[in-house]
Design an enzyme around this catalytic site. Structure first.
Site, mmCIF file in Angstrom:
data_model
loop_
_atom_site.group_PDB
_atom_site.id
_atom_site.type_symbol
_atom_site.label_atom_id
_atom_site.label_comp_id
_atom_site.label_asym_id
_atom_site.label_seq_id
_atom_site.Cartn_x
_atom_site.Cartn_y
_atom_site.Cartn_z
ATOM 1 N N MET A 30 0.887 -1.214 0.203
ATOM 2 C CA MET A 30 0.161 -0.020 0.011
ATOM 3 C C MET A 30 0.862 1.388 0.131
ATOM 4 S SD MET A 30 -3.417 -1.045 2.095
ATOM 5 C CE MET A 30 -2.903 -0.759 3.616
ATOM 6 N N GLY A 31 2.144 1.192 -0.195
ATOM 7 C CA GLY A 31 3.028 2.197 -0.521
ATOM 8 C C GLY A 31 3.385 2.867 0.985
ATOM 9 N N ALA A 32 4.028 4.052 1.061
ATOM 10 C CA ALA A 32 4.915 4.546 1.963
ATOM 11 C C ALA A 32 5.819 3.448 2.376
ATOM 12 C CB ALA A 32 3.833 4.761 2.984
ATOM 13 N N HIS A 37 9.363 -3.254 3.778
ATOM 14 C CA HIS A 37 8.876 -3.678 2.252
ATOM 15 C C HIS A 37 10.106 -4.134 1.432
ATOM 16 C CE1 HIS A 37 5.423 -0.759 3.360
ATOM 17 N NE2 HIS A 37 4.856 -1.880 3.043
ATOM 18 N N GLN A 61 -10.571 -2.672 1.891
ATOM 19 C CA GLN A 61 -10.048 -3.547 3.060
ATOM 20 C C GLN A 61 -10.070 -2.673 4.440
ATOM 21 O OE1 GLN A 61 -5.988 -4.308 1.375
ATOM 22 N NE2 GLN A 61 -5.134 -4.229 3.181
ATOM 23 N N GLU A 150 5.582 -11.670 7.512
ATOM 24 C CA GLU A 150 5.010 -12.181 8.485
ATOM 25 C C GLU A 150 4.298 -11.430 9.658
ATOM 26 O OE1 GLU A 150 7.541 -15.202 10.118
ATOM 27 O OE2 GLU A 150 7.056 -16.490 8.583
ATOM 28 N N ASP A 152 2.203 -9.331 9.078
ATOM 29 C CA ASP A 152 0.632 -9.708 8.847
ATOM 30 C C ASP A 152 0.282 -11.148 8.719
ATOM 31 O OD1 ASP A 152 -0.591 -6.555 8.622
ATOM 32 O OD2 ASP A 152 1.286 -6.851 7.069
ATOM 33 N N SER A 187 6.191 -0.275 10.099
ATOM 34 C CA SER A 187 4.852 -0.244 9.340
ATOM 35 C C SER A 187 4.733 1.270 8.876
ATOM 36 C CB SER A 187 3.908 -0.344 10.555
ATOM 37 O OG SER A 187 2.560 0.061 10.188
HETATM 38 P P1 AMP Z 1 1.358 -2.823 3.393
HETATM 39 O O1 AMP Z 1 2.202 -1.858 2.446
HETATM 40 O O2 AMP Z 1 1.571 -2.535 4.773
HETATM 41 O O3 AMP Z 1 0.100 -3.655 3.021
HETATM 42 O O4 AMP Z 1 2.386 -4.324 3.349
HETATM 43 C C1 AMP Z 1 2.803 -4.615 2.173
HETATM 44 C C2 AMP Z 1 3.662 -6.112 2.422
HETATM 45 O O5 AMP Z 1 4.802 -5.752 3.377
HETATM 46 C C3 AMP Z 1 2.599 -6.923 3.188
HETATM 47 O O6 AMP Z 1 3.073 -8.368 2.926
HETATM 48 C C4 AMP Z 1 3.315 -6.773 4.753
HETATM 49 O O7 AMP Z 1 3.176 -8.194 5.509
HETATM 50 C C5 AMP Z 1 4.570 -6.664 4.418
HETATM 51 N N1 AMP Z 1 5.094 -5.841 5.451
HETATM 52 C C6 AMP Z 1 4.724 -4.703 6.047
HETATM 53 N N2 AMP Z 1 5.603 -4.385 7.193
HETATM 54 C C7 AMP Z 1 6.690 -5.230 7.339
HETATM 55 C C8 AMP Z 1 7.657 -5.710 8.268
HETATM 56 N N3 AMP Z 1 7.783 -4.576 9.121
HETATM 57 N N4 AMP Z 1 8.464 -6.564 7.778
HETATM 58 C C9 AMP Z 1 8.216 -7.324 6.994
HETATM 59 N N5 AMP Z 1 7.196 -7.197 6.128
HETATM 60 C C10 AMP Z 1 6.449 -6.308 6.155
#
Ligand code: AMP
Length: 282
Positions: A30-32, A37, A61, A150, A152, A187
């Site tokens: 979802m960026g940022a 990531h 979501q 992991e 999530d 995050s």
């Molecule tokens: P998101 O942008 O938050 O939807 O995350 C995108 C992907 O990155 C998802 O598969 C998350 O589980 C993974 N992700 C986010 N934060 C972390 C982290 N601290 N360590 C490992 N994977 C992450």
């Protein structure tokens, strides 16, 4: 570095890659973007000919409008970070209309019950939104392997189930949680923490680490009470849930059984910002 907004541009690139028998690694985000990531992207680069990263804040979501509206959006910075890893990465940054057309709704999935535990209990409709967007993205990108953190953990199990249900051929790869030195799981939402909240936040992982230590000798009830006490009277952090659950079906437990893998899961509010984390216990 290619950055595409249109699905037809991605499908055109994918068709050429498939003709050339190239493997495609896919990292949906979802960026940022942060180092968590980027660790997923680096693994995808190592294991595939080409990597596609999607940057899409998926409205279906989110059960909380405040969270959706305030979710950080930093596409230019994201592209700059990715181009440092490789200039071969293809970025897919669609609009909601590009993904959903005029009907922004979720498919009603039955993930065998995992969707009703923890995040599912507290974020109604969340996993239908996750499943729906990933079904659409997997169809557009047609990846060989897709990478998920992991961090999530419940989402990772949902995605594995989704691929079974939709009979998709993509291989789902789970990747370890990337943390700050303080232990706070990285995050995109961390960017919204103020100084006091940020300072208080390491308590989340410290608590999980202590639970991991105590799990062999203390009862689940004792541990649950201890965790709840850690957050009582904390000015910055409010515990939403803490659960010890079976790693296989994510059902929370009251008593341990032999030869079963367990994990601890936690969700905490720092003001309006929701932080989640988890740890393997055995
Ligand atoms: P998101 O942008 O938050 O939807 O995350 C995108 C992907 O990155 C998802 O598969 C998350 O589980 C993974 N992700 C986010 N934060 C972390 C982290 N601290 N360590 C490992 N994977 C992450």
């Amino acid at each position: 570095m290619q950055v595409h907004e249109k699905r037809r541009d991605i499908t055109a690139s994918v068709a050429i890659l498939k003709k050339q028998n190239k493997t495609i690694g896919f990292v949906p985000t979802m960026g940022a973007l942060h180092k968590g990531h980027l660790a997923l992207v680096e693994k995808a680069i190592k294991e595939n000919h080409i990597v596609i990263v999607s940057v899409f804040v998926n409205p279906t979501q989110f059960n909380n409008t405040d969270d959706l509206v305030n979710y950080p959006k930093t596409l230019d910075a994201d592209v700059a970070l990715l181009s440092k890893l490789s200039t071969d990465i293809i970025v897919f940054a669609p609009t909601a209309k590009e993904i959903y057309g005029d009907q922004m709704s979720s498919i009603d999935y039955d993930f065998g019950g995992i969707e009703n535990e923890m995040e599912g209990k507290f974020r109604s409709g969340h996993f239908d939104g996750v499943g729906t967007v990933l079904k659409y993205l997997f169809t557009i990108v047609s990846p060989t392997k897709a990478y998920f953190g992991e961090k999530d953990f419940q989402q990772l199990q949902i995605v594995k189930k989704l691929v079974e249900i939709e009979k998709m051929s993509v291989q789902i790869i789970g990747c370890p949680i990337y943390r700050e030195e303080s232990g706070l799981a990285l995050s995109s939402r961390n960017k919204r923490l103020n100084a006091e909240q940020f300072e208080a936040s390491p308590l989340i992982f410290k608590t999980l680490q202590q639970v991991q230590k105590d799990f062999g000798t203390k009862s689940v009830t004792t541990i649950n009470k201890w965790v709840s006490d850690q957050f009582k009277n904390n000015n910055e952090l409010e515990l939403e849930y803490f659960e010890i659950a079976k790693a296989s079906d994510l059902k929370s437990i009251k008593r341990k059984q032999k030869d079963t893998k367990y994990r601890a899961f936690i969700a905490v509010f720092a003001g309006k910002i929701r932080l989640i984390d988890n740890i393997a216990l055995n």
